[in-house]
Design a protein around this motif. Structure first.
Motif, mmCIF file in Angstrom:
data_model
loop_
_atom_site.group_PDB
_atom_site.id
_atom_site.type_symbol
_atom_site.label_atom_id
_atom_site.label_comp_id
_atom_site.label_asym_id
_atom_site.label_seq_id
_atom_site.Cartn_x
_atom_site.Cartn_y
_atom_site.Cartn_z
ATOM 1 N N GLY A 22 0.800 -1.220 0.000
ATOM 2 C CA GLY A 22 0.000 0.000 0.000
ATOM 3 C C GLY A 22 0.828 1.263 0.000
ATOM 4 N N ASP A 23 2.107 1.184 0.355
ATOM 5 C CA ASP A 23 2.969 2.371 0.341
ATOM 6 C C ASP A 23 3.390 2.713 -1.077
ATOM 7 O OD1 ASP A 23 2.834 2.725 3.053
ATOM 8 O OD2 ASP A 23 5.004 2.659 3.372
ATOM 9 N N GLU A 24 3.536 4.022 -1.332
ATOM 10 C CA GLU A 24 3.950 4.515 -2.639
ATOM 11 C C GLU A 24 5.441 4.794 -2.663
ATOM 12 O OE1 GLU A 24 1.801 8.112 -3.414
ATOM 13 O OE2 GLU A 24 -0.023 7.024 -3.961
ATOM 14 N N THR A 61 4.837 7.163 -10.202
ATOM 15 C CA THR A 61 4.499 6.623 -8.889
ATOM 16 C C THR A 61 4.128 5.148 -8.989
ATOM 17 O OG1 THR A 61 3.655 8.798 -8.270
ATOM 18 C CG2 THR A 61 3.041 6.952 -6.854
ATOM 19 N N VAL A 63 2.993 1.653 -6.398
ATOM 20 C CA VAL A 63 2.482 1.233 -5.092
ATOM 21 C C VAL A 63 2.847 -0.229 -4.876
ATOM 22 C CG1 VAL A 63 0.404 0.851 -3.699
ATOM 23 C CG2 VAL A 63 0.570 2.863 -5.172
ATOM 24 N N ARG A 64 3.364 -0.514 -3.675
ATOM 25 C CA ARG A 64 3.722 -1.887 -3.306
ATOM 26 C C ARG A 64 2.445 -2.696 -3.166
ATOM 27 N NH1 ARG A 64 5.205 -6.449 -2.424
ATOM 28 N NH2 ARG A 64 6.869 -7.114 -1.045
ATOM 29 N N ARG A 65 2.389 -3.856 -3.786
ATOM 30 C CA ARG A 65 1.224 -4.738 -3.715
ATOM 31 C C ARG A 65 1.394 -5.766 -2.616
ATOM 32 N NH1 ARG A 65 -1.192 -6.792 -9.185
ATOM 33 N NH2 ARG A 65 -2.520 -7.572 -7.561
#
Length: 71
Positions: A22-24, A61, A63-65
């Motif tokens: 969830g982090d970008e 950008t 986002v970590r999945r």
């Protein structure tokens, strides 16, 4: 490979591994924090996107999945 370049790759690996789902991550920040070029960081993140570890959400950008369990 020279030592400074290896250190840059190690920094990128550590940075990406430290991101919770969830982090970008922004290309400019990845480049700044690792010493690699934005295009190199983009190439790595694009490859990780193809194997479903990241999602691209804009021009710069990612986002970590979350890794889904197959069980």
């Amino acid at each position: 490979m020279s030592e400074p370049m290896q250190s840059s790759w190690d920094r990128l690996q550590s940075l990406l591994e430290s991101l919770p789902p969830g982090d970008e991550i922004h290309l400019a920040a990845a480049a700044r924090d690792t010493g690699l070029s934005p295009s190199t960081c983009e190439t790595v993140l694009d490859a990780l996107t193809r194997v479903d570890l990241f999602t691209r959400v804009g021009d710069h950008t990612f986002v970590r999945r979350r890794i889904e369990s197959s069980q």
